[in-house]
Scaffold this active site. Structure first.
Site, mmCIF file in Angstrom:
data_model
loop_
_atom_site.group_PDB
_atom_site.id
_atom_site.type_symbol
_atom_site.label_atom_id
_atom_site.label_comp_id
_atom_site.label_asym_id
_atom_site.label_seq_id
_atom_site.Cartn_x
_atom_site.Cartn_y
_atom_site.Cartn_z
ATOM 1 N N GLU A 212 0.881 -1.171 0.000
ATOM 2 C CA GLU A 212 0.000 0.000 0.000
ATOM 3 C C GLU A 212 0.917 1.219 0.000
ATOM 4 O O GLU A 212 1.431 1.606 1.046
ATOM 5 C CB GLU A 212 -0.910 -0.028 1.239
ATOM 6 C CG GLU A 212 -1.836 -1.248 1.302
ATOM 7 C CD GLU A 212 -3.027 -1.130 0.366
ATOM 8 O OE1 GLU A 212 -3.358 -0.001 -0.040
ATOM 9 O OE2 GLU A 212 -3.636 -2.162 0.032
ATOM 10 N N CYS B 102 -2.115 9.471 2.458
ATOM 11 C CA CYS B 102 -1.628 8.873 1.212
ATOM 12 C C CYS B 102 -2.506 9.246 0.021
ATOM 13 O O CYS B 102 -2.017 9.381 -1.093
ATOM 14 C CB CYS B 102 -1.543 7.361 1.346
ATOM 15 S SG CYS B 102 -3.108 6.620 1.841
HETATM 16 P P1 NAD Z 1 8.134 4.697 5.112
HETATM 17 O O1 NAD Z 1 8.170 3.919 3.866
HETATM 18 O O2 NAD Z 1 9.277 5.583 5.444
HETATM 19 O O3 NAD Z 1 7.976 3.713 6.384
HETATM 20 C C1 NAD Z 1 6.917 2.779 6.514
HETATM 21 C C2 NAD Z 1 7.311 1.694 7.484
HETATM 22 O O4 NAD Z 1 8.404 0.952 6.937
HETATM 23 C C3 NAD Z 1 7.764 2.148 8.863
HETATM 24 O O5 NAD Z 1 7.218 1.289 9.843
HETATM 25 C C4 NAD Z 1 9.280 1.968 8.813
HETATM 26 O O6 NAD Z 1 9.850 1.684 10.057
HETATM 27 C C5 NAD Z 1 9.412 0.751 7.933
HETATM 28 N N1 NAD Z 1 10.697 0.629 7.233
HETATM 29 C C6 NAD Z 1 11.575 1.598 6.893
HETATM 30 N N2 NAD Z 1 12.613 1.067 6.216
HETATM 31 C C7 NAD Z 1 12.380 -0.256 6.123
HETATM 32 C C8 NAD Z 1 13.067 -1.347 5.515
HETATM 33 N N3 NAD Z 1 14.204 -1.163 4.858
HETATM 34 N N4 NAD Z 1 12.518 -2.563 5.606
HETATM 35 C C9 NAD Z 1 11.350 -2.757 6.239
HETATM 36 N N5 NAD Z 1 10.643 -1.775 6.838
HETATM 37 C C10 NAD Z 1 11.159 -0.540 6.770
HETATM 38 O O7 NAD Z 1 6.762 5.514 5.061
HETATM 39 P P2 NAD Z 1 6.226 6.607 6.045
HETATM 40 O O8 NAD Z 1 7.045 7.842 5.943
HETATM 41 O O9 NAD Z 1 6.024 6.011 7.402
HETATM 42 O O10 NAD Z 1 4.763 6.875 5.431
HETATM 43 C C11 NAD Z 1 4.541 7.792 4.391
HETATM 44 C C12 NAD Z 1 4.370 7.099 3.061
HETATM 45 O O11 NAD Z 1 3.401 6.075 3.186
HETATM 46 C C13 NAD Z 1 3.841 8.012 1.977
HETATM 47 O O12 NAD Z 1 4.502 7.723 0.772
HETATM 48 C C14 NAD Z 1 2.377 7.616 1.870
HETATM 49 O O13 NAD Z 1 1.775 7.882 0.636
HETATM 50 C C15 NAD Z 1 2.432 6.178 2.153
HETATM 51 N N6 NAD Z 1 1.146 5.704 2.656
HETATM 52 C C16 NAD Z 1 0.411 4.877 1.886
HETATM 53 C C17 NAD Z 1 -0.832 4.459 2.348
HETATM 54 C C18 NAD Z 1 -1.705 3.526 1.559
HETATM 55 O O14 NAD Z 1 -2.648 2.986 2.133
HETATM 56 N N7 NAD Z 1 -1.456 3.298 0.285
HETATM 57 C C19 NAD Z 1 -1.285 4.890 3.583
HETATM 58 C C20 NAD Z 1 -0.490 5.740 4.327
HETATM 59 C C21 NAD Z 1 0.739 6.143 3.868
#
Ligand code: NAD
Length: 482
Positions: A227, A261
């Site tokens: 997502e 998002c």
């Molecule tokens: P992010 O990708 O930085 O982090 C998401 C999660 O991934 C966190 O729990 C983080 O600890 C973990 N993470 C980070 N590096 C990792 C790795 N190498 N391996 C595994 N896990 C890892 O995202 P964010 O800043 O927390 O959220 C914002 C982003 O999320 C935006 O791009 C937004 O559009 C997207 N988003 C999408 C949806 C959806 O439903 N499609 C909903 C909310 C947010």
């Protein structure tokens, strides 16, 4: 299993990894003993979760508020708590229908055998959640996974540590760890999490990290639902009610201060109406947040790093000559890490604001000379998570929907398609892989197992060897029916 040779930064990091592996092993063993929980058992688990959310509601809302600096309590209640409870209630109501074996048609030449699809739990499911709706995006995928009969592990975001702890406390005090657990920790734990041999992994977050998660999961052939994010456009048609469209766009953009998002990322104004759209957006923002510079309940930007990134995007667009309209006193709000609606009129396509997902209350307004131009510019970018279209001309609406590919669509409003369990939610292309919510969530976390039950008399035997001229004649007859 997690790579035990990875250098560990601290004892707490080591402990987190040890716990991660221990919980995964315990859940795997527990699933082995409880491979297909009854409808009653699943309903009881969902009830426990609803009860926990209700009991911990105030603590969760307070934790999100602290993590953000300020998060509107109403926004937390609606988008984190109520949505999660709603998902669980919907799942509980739907369990009977979802779990039922579904009989499907059997081709004539295989009759009188019968064909059906039997949903089956997958096993242990991993969920990685982001910070922007830290409860909803952890709990509502878990609801689907529990309804489908699985064991669940959640890895929440390190950017909202108090909420992650509150979630861990809530789940830890409600469920046995071998059924449902929260493991907290930073990127190191996140990486180790993706290396576990889950039966399904759902990741919500950025496209860049989603790609890494998919690559890590691929080593185990763990199926993933991703997502992700992206730049979701809003298109105002030439015949649309500009005030109504601007109001809906401003509301969708300012909810959670644009940290959504599916927030409208940028807007296409019809030719000759750019100024009218900007004026209507300004008026809408003032209606929605009249006291923004004083004590208004407007959500802050989650961290200094994100705040500075947004500031840089505005300054770059300003330096490139774009008109910038701030609907509030940006200087005054800075101390609270808040950003007012900041409209940027026709920024050059090369600026960061038009290249990356904004994820904050900055709204580029672009002029599209025609519908074709808006469609072409949308299609020149990656496939968005959401698309918003405003207008009354049904043919124009159909044209835009047919010629663009987006995760989901709301027509004549913003955000609402995400808030209903009867619609699947997910992205397409760079905005995501797979979907959940409602039926889609149950199917995502189930193996929809096809079963054919042969009858005593099998017409298929007529084509068994040894092959003769008669076999060829029967195949000649059968091919008329396939
Ligand atoms: P992010 O990708 O930085 O982090 C998401 C999660 O991934 C966190 O729990 C983080 O600890 C973990 N993470 C980070 N590096 C990792 C790795 N190498 N391996 C595994 N896990 C890892 O995202 P964010 O800043 O927390 O959220 C914002 C982003 O999320 C935006 O791009 C937004 O559009 C997207 N988003 C999408 C949806 C959806 O439903 N499609 C909903 C909310 C947010």
């Amino acid at each position: 299993m997690a790579d035990s040779t990875r250098p560990l930064e601290s004892d707490s990091g080591r402990q987190a990894l040890e716990r991660l592996n221990a919980v995964f092993a315990a859940q795997t063993r527990a699933f082995d003993k409880d491979r297909n929980p009854s409808k009653e058992a699943r309903a009881a688990r969902l009830d426990q979760l609803i009860g926990a959310l209700e009991a911990h509601e105030d603590k969760l809302i307070a934790a999100i508020n602290e993590d953000f600096g300020h998060r509107s309590a109403i926004e937390s209640k609606v988008a984190d708590v109520v949505v999660s409870i709603g998902a669980a209630r919907h799942a509980k109501r739907s369990l009977g229908r979802w779990m039922r074996k579904k009989w499907v048609m059997t081709p004539m030449h295989m009759m009188p055998g019968g064909s059906r699809i039997e949903p089956q739990p997958l096993g242990v499911v991993g969920i990685i959640a982001p910070w922007n709706y830290p409860v909803q995006l952890a709990i509502s995928p878990a609801v689907a996974a529990i309804a489908a009969g699985n064991r669940v592990m959640i890895k929440p975001s390190e950017l909202t540590p108090r909420t992650s702890d509150a979630l861990a406390e809530m789940i830890g005090s409600t469920f046995d760890e071998d059924l449902f657990a929260v493991v907290t920790g930073g990127v190191e734990v996140g990486q180790a999490f993706t290396e576990l041999r889950f039966d399904h992994l759902l990741f919500t977050g950025s496209t860049a990290i989603g790609r890494k998660v998919a690559m890590a999961a691929a080593k185990n052939l763990t199926p993933v639902t991703l997502e992700l994010g992206g730049k979701s456009p809003a298109v105002i048609d030439a015949g649309a009610d500009v005030e109504a469209a601007a109001y809906a766009i401003a509301r969708g953009k300012l909810f959670n201060a644009g940290q959504t998002c599916i927030a409208p990322d940028y807007v296409f104004a019809p030719a000759g109406k750019t100024d009218a759209v900007v004026d209507a957006l300004v008026a809408a923002a003032k209606t929605l947040h009249p006291g923004i510079d004083a004590t208004d309940d407007y959500t802050a930007i989650v961290s200094d790093r994100h705040f500075e990134r947004l500031g840089r995007l505005v300054e770059e667009a300003r330096a490139a000559g774009a008109r910038v309209v701030e609907v509030g006193d940006a200087e005054k709000l800075r101390a609270q890490r808040k950003l007012p609606l900041t409209i940027i009129v026709d920024p050059p396509a090369t600026t960061g604001i038009m290249q990356e997902e904004i994820f904050g209350p900055i709204l580029p307004v672009l002029t599209a000379s025609s519908r074709d131009e808006a469609i072409a510019r949308i299609n020149a970018g990656e496939r968005p998570l959401a698309l918003y279209w405003f207008g009354e001309d049904k043919a124009a609406e159909a044209d835009v929907l047919r010629r663009t590919v987006s995760g989901g669509v709301t027509v004549n409003d913003t955000l609402w398609h995400v808030a209903q369990e009867h619609l699947p939610f997910g992205g397409v292309g760079e905005s995501g892989v797979g979907a959940y919510h409602g039926d889609a969530g149950f199917e995502t976390f189930s193996h929809m197992k096809p079963v054919f039950r042969q009858s005593k008399f099998s017409s298929g035997r007529m084509i068994d060897p040894p092959y003769t001229t008669r076999t060829s004649q029967i195949i000649g007859l059968l091919r008329k029916f396939v």
